[in-house]
Motif scaffolding. Structure first.
Motif, PDB file in Angstrom:
ATOM      1  N   LEU A   1       0.867  -1.417  -0.034  1.00 25.19           N
ATOM      2  CA  LEU A   1      -0.006   0.294  -0.005  1.00 25.19           C
ATOM      3  C   LEU A   1       0.646   1.531  -0.137  1.00 25.19           C
ATOM      4  CD1 LEU A   1      -2.958  -0.178   2.687  1.00 25.19           C
ATOM      5  CD2 LEU A   1      -3.639  -0.004   0.527  1.00 25.19           C
ATOM      6  N   ALA A   2       1.481   0.895   0.586  1.00 26.13           N
ATOM      7  CA  ALA A   2       2.697   2.394   0.454  1.00 26.13           C
ATOM      8  C   ALA A   2       3.778   2.917  -0.608  1.00 26.13           C
ATOM      9  CB  ALA A   2       3.532   2.573   2.163  1.00 26.13           C
ATOM     10  N   VAL A   3       3.886   1.932  -0.981  1.00 25.04           N
ATOM     11  CA  VAL A   3       5.122   2.076  -2.476  1.00 25.04           C
ATOM     12  C   VAL A   3       3.968   2.315  -3.724  1.00 25.04           C
ATOM     13  CG1 VAL A   3       6.036   0.423  -3.675  1.00 25.04           C
ATOM     14  CG2 VAL A   3       7.323   0.142  -1.161  1.00 25.04           C
ATOM     15  N   GLY A   4       2.619   1.691  -3.364  1.00 25.24           N
ATOM     16  CA  GLY A   4       1.920   2.133  -5.291  1.00 25.24           C
ATOM     17  C   GLY A   4       2.067   0.995  -5.635  1.00 25.24           C
ATOM     18  N   ARG A   5       2.177   1.485  -7.036  1.00 26.06           N
ATOM     19  CA  ARG A   5       1.346   0.354  -8.171  1.00 26.06           C
ATOM     20  C   ARG A   5       3.072   0.496  -8.475  1.00 26.06           C
ATOM     21  NH1 ARG A   5       0.116   5.575 -12.116  1.00 26.06           N
ATOM     22  NH2 ARG A   5      -2.054   4.625 -11.270  1.00 26.06           N
ATOM     23  N   GLU A   6       4.461   0.589  -8.075  1.00 22.42           N
ATOM     24  CA  GLU A   6       5.877   0.056  -8.636  1.00 22.42           C
ATOM     25  C   GLU A   6       6.006  -1.191  -7.211  1.00 22.42           C
ATOM     26  OE1 GLU A   6       7.844   1.909 -10.142  1.00 22.42           O
ATOM     27  OE2 GLU A   6       6.739   3.486 -10.435  1.00 22.42           O
ATOM     28  N   TRP A   7       4.948  -1.550  -6.575  1.00 17.99           N
ATOM     29  CA  TRP A   7       5.333  -2.158  -6.064  1.00 17.99           C
ATOM     30  C   TRP A   7       5.309  -3.729  -6.847  1.00 17.99           C
ATOM     31  CZ3 TRP A   7       6.790  -4.445  -1.142  1.00 17.99           C
ATOM     32  CH2 TRP A   7       5.853  -5.223  -1.340  1.00 17.99           C
ATOM     33  N   ARG A   8       4.670  -4.083  -7.904  1.00 15.05           N
ATOM     34  CA  ARG A   8       4.474  -4.333  -8.850  1.00 15.05           C
ATOM     35  C   ARG A   8       5.353  -5.165  -9.785  1.00 15.05           C
ATOM     36  NH1 ARG A   8      -0.597  -2.195 -11.698  1.00 15.05           N
ATOM     37  NH2 ARG A   8      -2.338  -2.496  -9.738  1.00 15.05           N
ATOM     38  N   SER A   9       6.573  -4.390  -9.655  1.00 11.96           N
ATOM     39  CA  SER A   9       7.509  -3.906 -10.383  1.00 11.96           C
ATOM     40  C   SER A   9       9.028  -4.215  -9.802  1.00 11.96           C
ATOM     41  CB  SER A   9       8.022  -3.068 -10.962  1.00 11.96           C
ATOM     42  OG  SER A   9       7.934  -1.859 -10.331  1.00 11.96           O
ATOM     43  N   ALA A  10       8.517  -4.574  -8.350  1.00  8.92           N
ATOM     44  CA  ALA A  10       9.817  -5.215  -7.853  1.00  8.92           C
ATOM     45  C   ALA A  10      10.035  -6.506  -7.590  1.00  8.92           C
ATOM     46  CB  ALA A  10       9.562  -4.729  -6.021  1.00  8.92           C
ATOM     47  N   SER A  11      10.997  -7.263  -7.803  1.00  8.74           N
ATOM     48  CA  SER A  11      10.692  -8.113  -7.434  1.00  8.74           C
ATOM     49  C   SER A  11      11.053  -9.437  -5.815  1.00  8.74           C
ATOM     50  CB  SER A  11      12.924  -9.277  -8.136  1.00  8.74           C
ATOM     51  OG  SER A  11      13.342  -8.448  -6.516  1.00  8.74           O
ATOM     52  N   ALA A  12      10.687 -10.367  -5.857  1.00  8.72           N
ATOM     53  CA  ALA A  12      10.585 -11.111  -4.556  1.00  8.72           C
ATOM     54  C   ALA A  12      11.380 -10.921  -3.794  1.00  8.72           C
ATOM     55  CB  ALA A  12      10.315 -12.429  -4.940  1.00  8.72           C
ATOM     56  N   GLU A  13      12.503 -10.913  -4.006  1.00 16.96           N
ATOM     57  CA  GLU A  13      13.579 -10.180  -2.860  1.00 16.96           C
ATOM     58  C   GLU A  13      13.665  -8.937  -2.306  1.00 16.96           C
ATOM     59  OE1 GLU A  13      15.388 -11.693  -6.180  1.00 16.96           O
ATOM     60  OE2 GLU A  13      14.463 -13.221  -5.408  1.00 16.96           O
ATOM     61  N   GLN A  14      13.928  -8.013  -3.750  1.00 18.06           N
ATOM     62  CA  GLN A  14      13.017  -6.567  -3.204  1.00 18.06           C
ATOM     63  C   GLN A  14      11.790  -6.311  -1.876  1.00 18.06           C
ATOM     64  OE1 GLN A  14      13.059  -5.066  -7.134  1.00 18.06           O
ATOM     65  NE2 GLN A  14      14.731  -3.696  -6.933  1.00 18.06           N
ATOM     66  N   LYS A  15      10.984  -7.312  -2.790  1.00 20.78           N
ATOM     67  CA  LYS A  15       9.762  -6.642  -1.311  1.00 20.78           C
ATOM     68  C   LYS A  15       9.554  -7.337  -0.321  1.00 20.78           C
ATOM     69  CE  LYS A  15       6.303  -7.407  -5.399  1.00 20.78           C
ATOM     70  NZ  LYS A  15       5.545  -9.050  -5.946  1.00 20.78           N
ATOM     71  N   THR A  16      10.488  -9.028  -0.081  1.00 12.75           N
ATOM     72  CA  THR A  16      10.753  -9.379   1.375  1.00 12.75           C
ATOM     73  C   THR A  16      11.767  -8.036   2.153  1.00 12.75           C
ATOM     74  OG1 THR A  16      10.693 -11.730   0.491  1.00 12.75           O
ATOM     75  CG2 THR A  16      11.929 -11.236   2.187  1.00 12.75           C
ATOM     76  N   ALA A  17      12.700  -7.902   1.276  1.00  8.74           N
ATOM     77  CA  ALA A  17      13.520  -7.016   2.006  1.00  8.74           C
ATOM     78  C   ALA A  17      13.017  -5.483   2.019  1.00  8.74           C
ATOM     79  CB  ALA A  17      15.129  -6.346   0.841  1.00  8.74           C
ATOM     80  N   LEU A  18      12.076  -4.819   1.528  1.00 10.80           N
ATOM     81  CA  LEU A  18      11.469  -4.270   1.699  1.00 10.80           C
ATOM     82  C   LEU A  18      10.551  -3.871   3.010  1.00 10.80           C
ATOM     83  CD1 LEU A  18       9.923  -1.854  -1.759  1.00 10.80           C
ATOM     84  CD2 LEU A  18      10.687  -0.567   0.616  1.00 10.80           C
TER      85      LEU A  18
END
Lengths: 202, 270
Positions: free
Chosen positions: A72-89
């Motif tokens: 929610l906080a990242v918004g639409r850029e969330w979809r372009s993040a890789s799985a590792e990036q998502k976990t780290a974020l």
């Protein structure tokens, strides 16, 4: 044999019942529990940050969905993040939120918390649990928890303080960071902020 | 403040601001450059003057006394809050505000005790800026005012109307008493916020942006009386999205459009 089978069946029911515990009941029991400790624990009242963070980690964190919050906080850029990036974020954002939340909790002294009646249909999977913090001499502050139903129970995915979403309040800063340095840039900024707070604590 | 003075103040502020080119990326904040400078100025002023005074005040004034003082100032405001509720077409809330004032001024001994809340007359939060918002006036650009802090063009206009129309302080003829009251009000208000700024320091990556978002979202929530429509999960920057009446930042201050009856507004008396 029959007895142990019965035991298993019963405990399965018990686990399910816990997972299905109504969101307002859950929120109330967690909050009451935590605030009671905050009020009575001498170390916390004396300003021991580590202790209150530990308390929040132990009692509160499991009822929050930090992946969803981060998305929610990242918004639409969330979809372009890789799985590792998502976990780290999500991990860094969780650290930041837990710390802010713990420090807000530590201020809890003369306040009382009011739970508003929950309006909910049996089939609802997304509800708002409304609470109000009353403090003498000031207008009550509304704190609302947006909760959604997951396989392992109701999880908070946003907290509204005085009508302001804690999560979307980050969105603009996050999108600026992403524009400047990509997802990795945002992870780095959050990591630095957390380190800085960690260092300032001592 | 006299009309001419405040009009001049607003005008000169606008002139100063309009001379500054846009810096940041947020369309709701075309004057970010100047705003940031004023923000730093306010922050310094707070750190070195207001905050220490508020801390001292908190240390020497027992909590019940602070509560009485807050109640007193709150009571005086209830009349104007009631007027604004009437202007916003919420007669029930307005009547309740006047009832609060009547009860607290008498039984509550000049407003020092908030008896009205105890008998179920809830305290509201209204001002003319919110009334304008309710009527459909957009926020206009974000502004950080010296001393007053976060605002918008619409709310600055609203604040000037607040002060010109409703200024019970002017009834007090003795200047030192009047100034003393104003100072107490400001310090008391600041004391209530002690602790809040630490949360801000810790939570924000960029304090200015965090504060700006918080303020704009907060005003939006107030205009909808705490029930703003939820924003989309994955939309772009939420603050510039058209969300409903009064939320279009592109709309000008003087673009007075009455709210369409079919617009989704919260039902009164919730």
């Amino acid at each position: 044999m029959f007895k142990s089978l019965l035991c298993v069946v019963l405990s399965v029911f018990a686990v399910q019942a816990m997972a299905q515990e109504a969101p307002d009941v859950l929120a109330r029991s967690v909050m009451t529990d935590v605030l009671e400790i905050v009020k009575t624990d001498k170390a916390i009242q004396a300003g021991d940050q580590k202790r209150i963070i530990d308390l929040v980690e132990a009692k509160v964190v499991k009822h929050f969905d930090f992946q969803h919050m981060t998305a929610l906080a990242v918004g639409r850029e969330w979809r372009s993040a890789s799985a590792e990036q998502k976990t780290a974020l999500a991990a860094e954002f969780q650290t930041l939120l837990v710390r802010s939340y713990s420090n807000a909790l530590a201020q809890y002294k003369n306040q009382t918390i009011d739970f508003k009646p929950l309006r909910m249909q049996a089939a609802d999977t997304d509800v708002i649990v409304r609470t109000e913090i009353k403090q003498p001499g000031a207008k009550p502050v509304a704190i609302d928890y947006d909760m959604e139903k997951k396989a392992d129970g109701w999880k908070v995915y946003d907290v509204m303080v005085a009508g302001v979403s804690l999560v979307t309040n980050y969105r603009e800063t996050f999108s600026q960071e992403i524009k400047a340095g990509g997802i990795d840039g945002l992870i780095k900024s959050l990591r630095e902020k957390n380190k800085q707070l960690e260092a300032g604590k001592k | 403040m006299k009309i001419r003075e405040s009009g001049f103040l607003l005008l000169s502020l606008l002139l100063v601001l309009s001379g500054c080119a846009s810096t940041g990326g947020n369309p709701t904040d075309p004057w970010e450059g100047v705003n940031r400078k004023v923000f730093v100025f306010n922050d310094k002023l707070d750190t070195y003057a207001l905050k220490p005074v508020a801390q001292g005040y908190q240390a020497v004034t027992p909590l019940p006394a602070r509560t009485n003082i807050s109640n007193f100032f709150g009571n005086v405001e209830d009349v104007w809050i009631g007027v604004n509720n009437l202007l916003q077409g919420k007669p029930k809330d307005g009547a309740s505000d006047f009832g609060r004032f009547a009860v607290n001024s008498t039984i509550g001994i000049l407003g020092f005790f908030d008896i009205a809340s105890e008998i179920g007359l809830e305290k509201h939060d209204e001002d003319f800026g919110q009334t304008l918002g309710r009527w459909g006036v957009g926020d206009g650009p974000y502004m950080v005012l010296p001393l007053f802090g976060s605002s918008t063009v619409r709310d600055t206009g609203g604040m000037i109307v607040d002060r010109l129309t409703y200024n019970p302080n002017s009834l007090i003829k003795r200047i030192p008493v009047r100034n003393g009251l104003t100072a107490t009000k400001v310090v008391n208000l600041r004391a209530q916020l002690l602790g809040a700024e630490r949360a801000l320091d810790e939570a924000a990556l960029d304090k200015y942006v965090f504060m700006r978002n918080f303020h704009l979202q907060r005003r939006r929530s107030l205009i909808y009386d705490g029930r703003p429509p939820r924003e989309d999960d994955f939309s772009a920057a939420p603050l510039v999205e058209p969300q409903g009446p009064g939320m279009l930042s592109q709309r000008g201050l003087f673009d007075l459009v009455l709210v369409d009856a079919s617009s989704p507004m919260p039902v009164d008396g919730e």
